[in-house]
Design an enzyme around this catalytic site. Structure first.
Site, PDB file in Angstrom:
ATOM      1  N   LYS A  68      53.619   6.254  24.900  1.00 30.43           N
ATOM      2  CA  LYS A  68      54.204   4.932  24.623  1.00 30.43           C
ATOM      3  C   LYS A  68      53.425   3.819  25.309  1.00 30.43           C
ATOM      4  O   LYS A  68      53.297   2.712  24.792  1.00 30.43           O
ATOM      5  CB  LYS A  68      55.671   4.906  25.076  1.00 30.43           C
ATOM      6  CG  LYS A  68      56.571   5.821  24.243  1.00 30.43           C
ATOM      7  CD  LYS A  68      57.956   5.974  24.860  1.00 30.43           C
ATOM      8  CE  LYS A  68      58.848   6.876  24.015  1.00 30.43           C
ATOM      9  NZ  LYS A  68      60.102   7.238  24.690  1.00 30.43           N
ATOM     10  N   TYR A 191      54.943   7.985  15.019  1.00 33.78           N
ATOM     11  CA  TYR A 191      55.551   8.123  16.354  1.00 33.78           C
ATOM     12  C   TYR A 191      55.581   9.600  16.778  1.00 33.78           C
ATOM     13  O   TYR A 191      55.207   9.951  17.903  1.00 33.78           O
ATOM     14  CB  TYR A 191      56.968   7.519  16.347  1.00 33.78           C
ATOM     15  CG  TYR A 191      57.728   7.815  17.617  1.00 33.78           C
ATOM     16  CD1 TYR A 191      57.401   7.165  18.805  1.00 33.78           C
ATOM     17  CD2 TYR A 191      58.737   8.772  17.639  1.00 33.78           C
ATOM     18  CE1 TYR A 191      58.082   7.469  19.988  1.00 33.78           C
ATOM     19  CE2 TYR A 191      59.416   9.075  18.809  1.00 33.78           C
ATOM     20  CZ  TYR A 191      59.079   8.419  19.975  1.00 33.78           C
ATOM     21  OH  TYR A 191      59.736   8.726  21.145  1.00 33.78           O
TER      22      TYR A 191
HETATM   23  N1  GLU Z   1      59.009  12.773  21.297  1.00 34.26           N
HETATM   24  C1  GLU Z   1      60.087  12.599  22.221  1.00 34.26           C
HETATM   25  C2  GLU Z   1      61.259  11.931  21.539  1.00 34.26           C
HETATM   26  O1  GLU Z   1      61.086  10.981  20.857  1.00 34.26           O
HETATM   27  C3  GLU Z   1      59.608  11.794  23.395  1.00 34.26           C
HETATM   28  C4  GLU Z   1      60.628  11.733  24.460  1.00 34.26           C
HETATM   29  C5  GLU Z   1      60.082  11.545  25.839  1.00 34.26           C
HETATM   30  O2  GLU Z   1      59.055  12.096  26.240  1.00 34.26           O
HETATM   31  O3  GLU Z   1      60.751  10.784  26.558  1.00 34.26           O
HETATM   32  O4  GLU Z   1      62.373  12.350  21.647  1.00 34.26           O
END
Ligand code: GLU
Length: 324
Positions: A68, A191
């Site tokens: 992110k 994403y």
């Molecule tokens: N791919 C995960 C989700 O969207 C990432 C969550 C994370 O690492 O906080 O749930």
């Protein structure tokens, strides 16, 4: 020799924390539940490209939420800070990362780019002609930070795509408020793909060192991101990077950082080093149990807390310098 001391400190820390048996593997993404709870790696990369590694630093895992930070950086470059702020805020929530309905009451923006809603909105802004072009831009971006080709773990991507109902629901809610555009599936796929990028602990430390080095990868010399954006990136990491533990992290550890549910934590000590830890068992906030302990110890030992750094109390450069 000082660098030998740094390595010995990491080796000791590793030996002390390896036997810890606290924490749980993330299991809401089926692929993550297959991780080995014993995996544990620590990597520190300096701005002159030296590295101190201990444990399973070559073990690959999916980057998850740590992505992110870098996608937000890309959106900053694509849109600029003011335009991006209209779409995604920078306010810590105190809520868990996957908290569902938290859009600002007036603006309808997601609170910040480190919670899932904000990250999905950010990813939906990535420019490109079509999904393949956007994915290629994203992979090229990661490659600038890491310094080698990167790949997506297909099983994790498919696992997230099949089970990510909560993320899908958030995207629909944001669509309802006009915060993101159709087609939602393209944004969600991108994403899930960014979360499924494969890295190892050493890669994460190089990525962190790149941010610590004003956006220049200290190994390859590539400018991965415009230096003008680094302050904004670190600001968001500092206030929002550690789920609903961000305040306590800022208090105890004080290093801009981001963690992910696969067990990685990446942290940036500006002008000093990039540090990463990987250990899959998580605490109730979703942060790696061993990872938190490593960072508390490192911050204490080397004066890495931002308010130690700003008071000239950091002992890391001196520790490195004595060696040369
Ligand atoms: N791919 C995960 C989700 O969207 C990432 C969550 C994370 O690492 O906080 O749930």
């Amino acid at each position: 020799m000082a660098t030998a001391d740094i390595q010995a400190f990491l080796d000791d820390l590793y030996a002390q924390l390896q036997p810890l048996r606290q924490g749980q593997l993330a299991c809401y993404i089926p692929e993550l539940a297959k991780a080995n709870p014993d995996w544990f790696g620590i990597s520190v990369v300096t701005l002159d490209g030296r590295s101190f590694d201990v444990g399973d630093v070559q073990q690959t895992f999916t980057i998850q939420s740590i992505s992110k930070v870098f996608v937000y950086a890309m959106a900053l470059e694509d849109y600029g800070r003011e335009k991006l702020l209209k779409k995604v805020g920078v306010e810590p929530t105190g809520d868990p990362f996957n908290c569902l309905i938290r859009l600002d009451e007036d603006s309808k923006r997601p609170d910040n780019p480190m919670v899932n809603a904000g990250a999905i909105a950010t990813t939906s802004l990535i420019t490109g002609q079509d999904p393949a072009d956007r994915l290629n831009r994203l992979l090229a971006m990661f490659e600038r930070y890491i310094g080698h080709e990167v790949f997506i773990d297909m099983s994790t991507f498919l696992s997230e795509k099949a089970t990510g109902h909560r993320n899908r629901a958030m995207a629909h809610l944001m669509l309802n408020f006009g915060m993101i555009d159709e087609p939602l599936d393209d944004a969600l796929d991108l994403y899930f793909q960014q979360c499924s990028v494969l890295v190892n602990t050493h890669d994460l430390a190089v990525m962190a060192a790149t941010l610590a080095n004003r956006g220049i990868n200290p190994i390859t010399g590539t400018q991965a991101v415009d230096a003008a954006h680094v302050r904004d990136i670190l600001g968001v990491m500092y206030t929002c990077g550690m789920y609903n533990f961000a305040g306590e992290w800022a208090f105890r550890v004080g290093i801009p950082a981001k963690s992910g549910v696969s067990g990685g934590i990446l942290a940036v000590v500006p002008n000093q080093a990039g540090i990463a830890v990987f250990s899959p068992p998580l605490d109730s906030h979703g942060n790696s149990v061993r990872g938190l302990k490593v960072f508390e110890a490192l911050s204490q030992e080397y004066g890495f807390h931002l308010f130690d750094l700003s008071l000239g109390r950091c002992r890391f450069t001196a520790a490195l310098g004595e060696d040369s």
